[in-house]
Design an enzyme around this catalytic site. Structure first.
Site, PDB file in Angstrom:
ATOM      1  N   GLY A  61      11.401  -4.670 -10.175  1.00  0.00           N
ATOM      2  CA  GLY A  61      10.588  -4.571  -8.967  1.00  0.00           C
ATOM      3  C   GLY A  61       9.509  -4.624  -9.194  1.00  0.00           C
ATOM      4  O   GLY A  61       8.757  -5.948  -9.290  1.00  0.00           O
ATOM      5  N   CYS A  62       8.539  -3.586  -9.419  1.00  0.00           N
ATOM      6  CA  CYS A  62       7.164  -3.799  -9.398  1.00  0.00           C
ATOM      7  C   CYS A  62       6.602  -4.564 -10.525  1.00  0.00           C
ATOM      8  O   CYS A  62       5.526  -5.128 -10.724  1.00  0.00           O
ATOM      9  CB  CYS A  62       6.342  -2.467  -8.981  1.00  0.00           C
ATOM     10  SG  CYS A  62       6.665  -1.993  -7.395  1.00  0.00           S
ATOM     11  N   VAL A  63       7.371  -4.368 -11.671  1.00  0.00           N
ATOM     12  CA  VAL A  63       6.908  -4.815 -12.948  1.00  0.00           C
ATOM     13  C   VAL A  63       7.036  -6.691 -12.700  1.00  0.00           C
ATOM     14  O   VAL A  63       6.028  -7.161 -13.022  1.00  0.00           O
ATOM     15  CB  VAL A  63       7.591  -4.300 -14.271  1.00  0.00           C
ATOM     16  CG1 VAL A  63       7.333  -5.322 -15.278  1.00  0.00           C
ATOM     17  CG2 VAL A  63       7.165  -3.002 -14.359  1.00  0.00           C
ATOM     18  N   PRO A  67       5.155  -4.419  -3.885  1.00  0.00           N
ATOM     19  CA  PRO A  67       5.661  -4.364  -5.214  1.00  0.00           C
ATOM     20  C   PRO A  67       4.500  -4.804  -6.229  1.00  0.00           C
ATOM     21  O   PRO A  67       4.425  -4.281  -7.344  1.00  0.00           O
ATOM     22  CB  PRO A  67       6.648  -5.463  -5.199  1.00  0.00           C
ATOM     23  CG  PRO A  67       7.275  -5.383  -3.670  1.00  0.00           C
ATOM     24  CD  PRO A  67       6.166  -5.233  -3.057  1.00  0.00           C
ATOM     25  N   SER A  82       4.548  -8.125 -10.248  1.00  0.00           N
ATOM     26  CA  SER A  82       3.240  -8.066 -10.975  1.00  0.00           C
ATOM     27  C   SER A  82       3.166  -9.142 -12.078  1.00  0.00           C
ATOM     28  O   SER A  82       1.995  -9.844 -12.234  1.00  0.00           O
ATOM     29  CB  SER A  82       2.896  -6.638 -11.604  1.00  0.00           C
ATOM     30  OG  SER A  82       2.862  -5.645 -10.600  1.00  0.00           O
TER      31      SER A  82
END
Length: 209
Positions: A149-151, A120, A154
């Site tokens: 998720g990936c936001v 992710p 990060s």
């Protein structure tokens, strides 16, 4: 303790830290699958991409580095690990699958870095943190998919690596409003400033290229 969400958090979380002096723009996982109604990744996030593209134009005009990420797996998924095992739609990101391609309107420019990842966070298992540090970057502007998720992953890692982080709400999207809104609220409370597109563009326009 108040049952009202805003009142519960007021004065405890949500401190504003502001933009950094030398930002980079991260565009997280804008891939075709999120825009194709025939794909189970489809999220109806065209507005988020349009916002991210406007922010990208402002970033490029200001001389701010632009970094895009995508998710790419070996054709056998040998590098997918537990994330691939858990999240069934990741099968669309096997190398060569058209759902993993850039969506219409987004083509990386020759001077823009593309980082391919398997997990992710844009930072996990990649050279992103080292690259940003070598460039003298002190902060990141986050756009991308998906918010929950990936936001979010990060965002947490950007903060953990010492980068002042701003998440641009208009330029992030998710498949449902509930996780989108909940994760924006939580990121703003603990890890980043969640800002509007116009705030981010005004900041970028104030930088000297």
């Amino acid at each position: 303790m108040s049952d009202d969400l805003a009142a519960n958090y007021a004065g405890v979380y949500g401190k504003r830290i502001g933009f950094g002096a030398r930002p980079a723009l991260l565009m997280i996982d804008f891939c075709q699958g999120y825009f194709d109604p025939a794909c189970d990744l489809y999220s109806g996030v065209a507005d988020a991409l349009a916002s991210a593209l406007r922010i990208r134009a402002a970033a490029r005009a200001a001389g701010v580095p632009v970094i895009l990420t995508n998710v790419v797996y070996h054709p056998t998924a040998i590098d997918g690990g537990r994330f691939y095992e858990k999240a069934a739609p990741l099968r669309h990101f096997l190398a060569g699958n058209p759902m993993g391609a850039w969506p219409a309107g987004l083509v990386p420019e020759p001077d823009e870095l593309v980082i391919s990842k398997q997990y992710p966070s844009a930072f996990f298992g990649t050279s992103l943190a080292s690259t940003l540090t070598a460039l003298g970057v002190d902060s990141v502007l986050l756009t991308g998919l998906t918010t929950s998720g990936c936001v979010r992953a990060s965002c947490v890692d950007a903060m953990s690596h010492g980068f002042r982080t701003a998440v641009i709400a208009d330029a992030c999207g998710d498949r449902h409003a509930a996780p989108h809104d909940a994760n924006l609220f939580d990121m703003n409370a603990k890890y980043a400033d969640v800002v509007r597109e116009d705030e981010a563009v005004a900041f970028l326009q104030g930088l000297k290229p």
